[in-house]
Design a protein around this motif. Structure first.
Motif, PDB file in Angstrom:
ATOM      1  N   UNK A 103       6.090  -4.238 -19.316  1.00 36.67           N
ATOM      2  CA  UNK A 103       5.794  -5.558 -18.588  1.00 36.67           C
ATOM      3  C   UNK A 103       5.844  -6.639 -19.481  1.00 36.67           C
ATOM      4  N   UNK A 104       6.096  -7.864 -19.072  1.00 36.32           N
ATOM      5  CA  UNK A 104       6.019  -9.177 -19.774  1.00 36.32           C
ATOM      6  C   UNK A 104       4.769  -9.558 -20.425  1.00 36.32           C
ATOM      7  N   UNK A 105       3.644  -9.091 -19.539  1.00 39.35           N
ATOM      8  CA  UNK A 105       2.166  -9.281 -20.049  1.00 39.35           C
ATOM      9  C   UNK A 105       1.171  -8.581 -19.234  1.00 39.35           C
ATOM     10  N   UNK A 106       0.140  -9.013 -19.256  1.00 39.21           N
ATOM     11  CA  UNK A 106      -1.001  -8.204 -18.537  1.00 39.21           C
ATOM     12  C   UNK A 106      -1.861  -9.092 -18.238  1.00 39.21           C
ATOM     13  N   UNK A 107      -1.586 -10.484 -17.592  1.00 37.83           N
ATOM     14  CA  UNK A 107      -2.261 -11.425 -17.038  1.00 37.83           C
ATOM     15  C   UNK A 107      -2.755 -11.151 -15.806  1.00 37.83           C
ATOM     16  N   UNK A 108      -1.966 -10.341 -15.036  1.00 36.39           N
ATOM     17  CA  UNK A 108      -2.190 -10.299 -13.546  1.00 36.39           C
ATOM     18  C   UNK A 108      -2.446  -8.716 -13.452  1.00 36.39           C
ATOM     19  N   UNK A 109      -3.798  -8.131 -13.355  1.00 31.61           N
ATOM     20  CA  UNK A 109      -3.878  -6.696 -12.778  1.00 31.61           C
ATOM     21  C   UNK A 109      -2.909  -6.039 -11.532  1.00 31.61           C
ATOM     22  N   UNK A 110      -2.295  -5.116 -11.996  1.00 29.16           N
ATOM     23  CA  UNK A 110      -1.428  -4.422 -11.097  1.00 29.16           C
ATOM     24  C   UNK A 110      -0.184  -5.076 -11.026  1.00 29.16           C
ATOM     25  N   UNK A 111       0.223  -6.106 -11.735  1.00 31.09           N
ATOM     26  CA  UNK A 111       1.461  -6.744 -11.585  1.00 31.09           C
ATOM     27  C   UNK A 111       2.032  -6.826 -12.965  1.00 31.09           C
ATOM     28  N   UNK A 112       1.269  -6.820 -14.157  1.00 31.20           N
ATOM     29  CA  UNK A 112       1.831  -6.953 -15.325  1.00 31.20           C
ATOM     30  C   UNK A 112       1.606  -8.495 -15.836  1.00 31.20           C
ATOM     31  N   UNK A 113       2.820  -9.268 -16.101  1.00 30.21           N
ATOM     32  CA  UNK A 113       2.542 -10.768 -16.493  1.00 30.21           C
ATOM     33  C   UNK A 113       3.132 -11.645 -15.354  1.00 30.21           C
ATOM     34  N   UNK A 114       2.788 -12.907 -15.942  1.00 27.93           N
ATOM     35  CA  UNK A 114       3.313 -13.912 -14.866  1.00 27.93           C
ATOM     36  C   UNK A 114       4.943 -13.812 -14.656  1.00 27.93           C
ATOM     37  N   UNK A 115       5.642 -13.471 -15.892  1.00 29.01           N
ATOM     38  CA  UNK A 115       7.070 -13.342 -15.604  1.00 29.01           C
ATOM     39  C   UNK A 115       7.415 -12.214 -14.451  1.00 29.01           C
ATOM     40  N   UNK A 116       6.587 -11.236 -14.854  1.00 31.32           N
ATOM     41  CA  UNK A 116       6.834 -10.175 -13.701  1.00 31.32           C
ATOM     42  C   UNK A 116       6.466 -10.628 -12.246  1.00 31.32           C
ATOM     43  N   UNK A 117       5.623 -11.510 -12.051  1.00 33.00           N
ATOM     44  CA  UNK A 117       5.318 -12.039 -10.836  1.00 33.00           C
ATOM     45  C   UNK A 117       5.890 -13.231 -10.298  1.00 33.00           C
TER      46      UNK A 117
END
Length: 287
Positions: free
Chosen positions: A250-264
Motif C-alpha cells: 500500500x502507498x500508506x496507512x492513512x485510511x483503514x481498509x484502503x491503505x494510503x491516500x494514493x490508494x484511494x
C-alpha cells in the motif's frame, strides 16, 4: 481504488471480515466529509484537497525513496499552499505558473540524484492536480457543484461496482502481472456503473438547476462518463504497477481498509487530469 477482486470467498462470504468492515466505515466517513465540504464550498473544500495533495505527495516521496524526504515534502507542501492561495486569491494565471515553476526548481534542486529530481517534480505536479482541480471546478460559477460531484459519482461508482462485481462474478483476470485480483467482470461492471452514475447525476442536476453544464447532451455526458470510468480504472492499474516497482503493498496507512491516500485517489487523479484539460481549454477560450 477500483478492485474487481476475485479472491476466494471465506466461509462467511466475500464481504465479511474486519478489513471489509473497515473499508466500508472509512468510505462512509470520508464520503460524508467530502460531500459536506462540497456543499459548503470555499475554504473548507479547498483545505480538504490541499491536505489530500500534501499526503499524496508524502506517500509518493516515501514510496519512491526521494531524499532528503522531509525537505522535499516541506517544499512541495509550501508550493501547494501557495498555489491554493493563488487560486482563492484570484491571482493571474501567470502568477500561478510562476509559483509552480519556483516550486519545481526548488524540489529539483534539493532532491538527490537525477532520478530523484524527476520523481520529486512529478510528485509535485501530481499533488497539484489533486489539490487544485476539484476546488477550481467548485469555484467556477458556471460549473459549481456539478463538476466535482460528477467526478465523485463516476469514480466512486466505478470503484464500488467493480469491487462487488469482481468479487461476486470472478472470471478472467484483467492484468494479472500488474494487479492479480482484478478481473474483466469487475472492469466491465465498473465501466457500466460509472457511466450510468455520470448520466444520472447530470439528469438530476438538470432538474435542480445546479449548473449550466447540466444542459449538455446526454450522449456527450455518457461518452465523457465512460472515458472517465476507464481513466479511473487505468489510474488504479498504474498505481498498482508503481507499487510493484517499489515493492510496497500500500502507498500508506492513512485510511483503514484502503491503505494510503494514493490508494484511494489513484483513479480520481486520472479523472482530475481530464478535468484539468477542460479547465485550461475553458480559460484560453474565455481569453
Amino acid at each position: 481504488m477500483a478492485s474487481g477482486d476475485a479472491a476466494p470467498a471465506s466461509p462467511r462470504g466475500p464481504f465479511a471480515g474486519r478489513e471489509f468492515q473497515a473499508r466500508v466505515v472509512s468510505a462512509i466517513l470520508l464520503g460524508a466529509i467530502v460531500l459536506s465540504a462540497l456543499i459548503i464550498g470555499g475554504w473548507p473544500f479547498a483545505v480538504i484537497w490541499l491536505a489530500a495533495g500534501i499526503v499524496f505527495a508524502a506517500e509518493w516521496i516515501g514510496m519512491s525513496v526521494i531524499v532528503p524526504r522531509r525537505l522535499v515534502l516541506a517544499l512541495t507542501a509550501a508550493t501547494l499552499f501557495g498555489l491554493v492561495l493563488c487560486l482563492h486569491g484570484d491571482a493571474s494565471f501567470g502568477v500561478g505558473l510562476a509559483v509552480a515553476g519556483i516550486g519545481m526548481v526548488l524540489v529539483a534542486a534539493v532532491a538527490k540524484e537525477a532520478a530523484g529530481r524527476v520523481r520529486a517534480v512529478a510528485g509535485l505536479l501530481c499533488a497539484a492536480v489533486i489539490a487544485l482541480v476539484p476546488t477550481a471546478l467548485r469555484d467556477d460559477p458556471a460549473i459549481g457543484l456539478l463538476g466535482p460531484a460528477w467526478m465523485f459519482a463516476v469514480v466512486w461508482t466505478t470503484d464500488i461496482v467493480a469491487y462487488f462485481t469482481g468479487r461476486t462474478l470472478g472470471g478472467p483476470k484483467l492484468m494479472p502481472r500488474v494487479s492479480p485480483k482484478k478481473t474483466w467482470s469487475g472492469a466491465i461492471g465498473g465501466l457500466v456503473g460509472g457511466t450510468l452514475a455520470g448520466i444520472g447525476l447530470v439528469v438530476f442536476a438538470r432538474d435542480h438547476g445546479w449548473s449550466d453544464l447540466a444542459s449538455a447532451p446526454l450522449a456527450l455526458v455518457g461518452l465523457l462518463s465512460a472515458i472517465a470510468s476507464i481513466l479511473s480504472q487505468g489510474g488504479d492499474l498504474v498505481e498498482s504497477a508503481l507499487k510493484r516497482r517499489y515493492g510496497v503493498k500500500d502507498s500508506g496507512r492513512a485510511i483503514p481498509g484502503h491503505g494510503g491516500v494514493m490508494d484511494r485517489l489513484d483513479g480520481f487523479f486520472a479523472v482530475a487530469v481530464l478535468a484539468s484539460f477542460y479547465l485550461i481549454a475553458r480559460r484560453f477560450v474565455a481569453a
